[in-house]
Write a protein that holds these residues in place. Structure first.
Motif, PDB file in Angstrom:
ATOM      1  N   VAL A 107       0.929  -1.500  -0.111  1.00  0.00           N
ATOM      2  CA  VAL A 107      -0.131   0.051  -0.060  1.00  0.00           C
ATOM      3  C   VAL A 107       0.935   1.113   0.149  1.00  0.00           C
ATOM      4  O   VAL A 107       2.108   1.127   0.219  1.00  0.00           O
ATOM      5  N   TYR A 108       0.284   2.397  -0.484  1.00  0.00           N
ATOM      6  CA  TYR A 108       1.089   3.673  -0.235  1.00  0.00           C
ATOM      7  C   TYR A 108       0.508   4.736   0.708  1.00  0.00           C
ATOM      8  O   TYR A 108      -0.893   4.865   0.663  1.00  0.00           O
ATOM      9  N   CYS A 147       9.109   0.827   3.755  1.00  0.00           N
ATOM     10  CA  CYS A 147       9.278   0.923   5.398  1.00  0.00           C
ATOM     11  C   CYS A 147       7.955   0.802   6.072  1.00  0.00           C
ATOM     12  O   CYS A 147       7.065   1.117   5.725  1.00  0.00           O
ATOM     13  N   ALA A 148       8.048   0.245   7.314  1.00  0.00           N
ATOM     14  CA  ALA A 148       6.925  -0.333   7.962  1.00  0.00           C
ATOM     15  C   ALA A 148       6.426   1.288   9.023  1.00  0.00           C
ATOM     16  O   ALA A 148       5.365   1.312   9.169  1.00  0.00           O
ATOM     17  N   ALA A 149       7.425   2.061   9.268  1.00  0.00           N
ATOM     18  CA  ALA A 149       7.098   3.027  10.238  1.00  0.00           C
ATOM     19  C   ALA A 149       7.540   4.364   9.456  1.00  0.00           C
ATOM     20  O   ALA A 149       8.625   4.153   9.000  1.00  0.00           O
ATOM     21  N   PRO A 150       6.587   5.580   9.396  1.00  0.00           N
ATOM     22  CA  PRO A 150       7.196   6.680   8.799  1.00  0.00           C
ATOM     23  C   PRO A 150       7.996   7.238   9.432  1.00  0.00           C
ATOM     24  O   PRO A 150       8.119   7.431  10.619  1.00  0.00           O
ATOM     25  N   VAL A 151       9.025   7.891   8.874  1.00  0.00           N
ATOM     26  CA  VAL A 151      10.165   8.987   9.443  1.00  0.00           C
ATOM     27  C   VAL A 151       9.441  10.126   9.407  1.00  0.00           C
ATOM     28  O   VAL A 151       9.041  10.805   8.511  1.00  0.00           O
ATOM     29  N   ARG A 161       5.140   6.858   0.756  1.00  0.00           N
ATOM     30  CA  ARG A 161       5.833   5.757   1.020  1.00  0.00           C
ATOM     31  C   ARG A 161       5.046   4.563   0.894  1.00  0.00           C
ATOM     32  O   ARG A 161       4.172   4.257   1.315  1.00  0.00           O
ATOM     33  N   PRO A 162       5.738   3.509   0.399  1.00  0.00           N
ATOM     34  CA  PRO A 162       5.106   2.096  -0.062  1.00  0.00           C
ATOM     35  C   PRO A 162       5.401   1.433   1.271  1.00  0.00           C
ATOM     36  O   PRO A 162       6.451   1.421   1.692  1.00  0.00           O
ATOM     37  N   VAL A 163       4.369   0.739   1.722  1.00  0.00           N
ATOM     38  CA  VAL A 163       4.438  -0.011   2.910  1.00  0.00           C
ATOM     39  C   VAL A 163       4.011  -1.537   2.585  1.00  0.00           C
ATOM     40  O   VAL A 163       2.929  -1.675   1.990  1.00  0.00           O
ATOM     41  N   HIS A 164       4.701  -2.463   2.760  1.00  0.00           N
ATOM     42  CA  HIS A 164       4.446  -3.953   2.417  1.00  0.00           C
ATOM     43  C   HIS A 164       3.400  -4.349   3.688  1.00  0.00           C
ATOM     44  O   HIS A 164       3.466  -4.153   4.943  1.00  0.00           O
ATOM     45  N   THR A 168       7.329  -6.810   7.342  1.00  0.00           N
ATOM     46  CA  THR A 168       8.220  -5.757   6.952  1.00  0.00           C
ATOM     47  C   THR A 168       9.161  -6.783   5.984  1.00  0.00           C
ATOM     48  O   THR A 168       9.224  -7.765   6.101  1.00  0.00           O
ATOM     49  N   ARG A 169       9.597  -5.967   4.981  1.00  0.00           N
ATOM     50  CA  ARG A 169      10.535  -6.696   3.953  1.00  0.00           C
ATOM     51  C   ARG A 169      11.535  -5.886   3.775  1.00  0.00           C
ATOM     52  O   ARG A 169      11.834  -4.835   3.674  1.00  0.00           O
TER      53      ARG A 169
END
Length: 169
Positions: A107-108, A147-151, A161-164, A168-169
Motif C-alpha cells: 500500500v502507499y 518501510c513499516a514506520a514513517p520517518v 511511502r510504499p509499505v508492505h 516488513t520486507r
C-alpha cells in the motif's frame, strides 16, 4: 384328275419339307428363347427400377443429413468463436486479478508534513489525494524504499511511502 409327279420332284419336295420343318423348329426354339430372355429382361428392369427408387430415397435422406450437419457445424463454429472470445476475456480478467493480487501486499501511505494523512492502493491514487488537498504537483516527494514506520520529516510538505502488508520486507 390325276396328277403325275415325278419321283425326283417328290423327293425334292420332301427334302424341302424336312428343311422347312427344321427351320420352323429352330425358329420356335429361338422365339421361346427370346420370350424367356424378354421375361428375364423385364425382371431385371423391374429390379433396376426398385433399386433406383431405393437409391433416390437414400440420396434424399443423405441430403437431409448433410443439411442437418451443416447447421450443426455452423452452430459449432459460432460456439468456437464464443469460446475463443470467452477464453480471451478470462485471460484478460486473470491478468488483471494477478496484477491486483501482486499489489495487494503493498500500500502507499501519504504523509503531510511528516504525519500520516491517508493510505492508498496505488501511488497514483495517493498523488491524486495529495493534489486534492492542495499539494502542488512538485510539492511532495516519493520515498523509494519501503518501510513499516514513517520517518518524521516536517520540512517535506507531502511524502508518499510504499509499505508492505503482512510484515516488513
Amino acid at each position: 384328275m390325276i396328277a403325275l409327279i415325278r419321283t425326283r420332284t417328290l423327293n425334292t419336295l420332301r427334302e424341302c419339307l424336312a428343311e422347312a420343318e427344321t427351320e420352323a423348329e429352330a425358329a420356335r426354339a429361338e422365339a421361346e428363347l427370346c420370350l424367356e430372355q424378354s421375361g428375364n429382361m423385364l425382371d431385371v428392369a423391374s429390379r433396376a427400377e426398385e433399386e433406383a427408387e431405393e437409391l433416390r430415397a437414400a440420396l434424399d435422406q443423405a441430403m437431409v443429413d448433410v443439411a442437418h450437419l451443416e447447421g450443426e457445424m455452423e452452430a459449432l463454429r459460432a460456439q468456437s468463436v464464443l469460446d475463443t472470445e470467452d477464453r480471451q476475456a478470462l485471460r484478460t480478467l486473470l491478468r488483471i486479478v494477478r496484477k491486483q493480487s501482486a499489489r495487494a501486499d503493498l500500500v502507499y501511505v501519504l504523509f503531510r508534513s511528516g504525519e500520516l494523512h491517508s493510505v492508498h492502493a496505488t501511488q497514483d491514487a495517493a498523488q491524486i489525494a495529495a493534489e486534492a488537498e492542495g499539494a502542488r504537483r512538485d510539492g511532495w516527494t516519493t520515498s523509494t524504499a519501503p518501510c513499516a514506520a514513517p520517518v518524521v520529516a516536517s520540512e517535506i510538505p507531502w511524502n508518499i511511502r510504499p509499505v508492505h502488508l503482512g510484515g516488513t520486507r
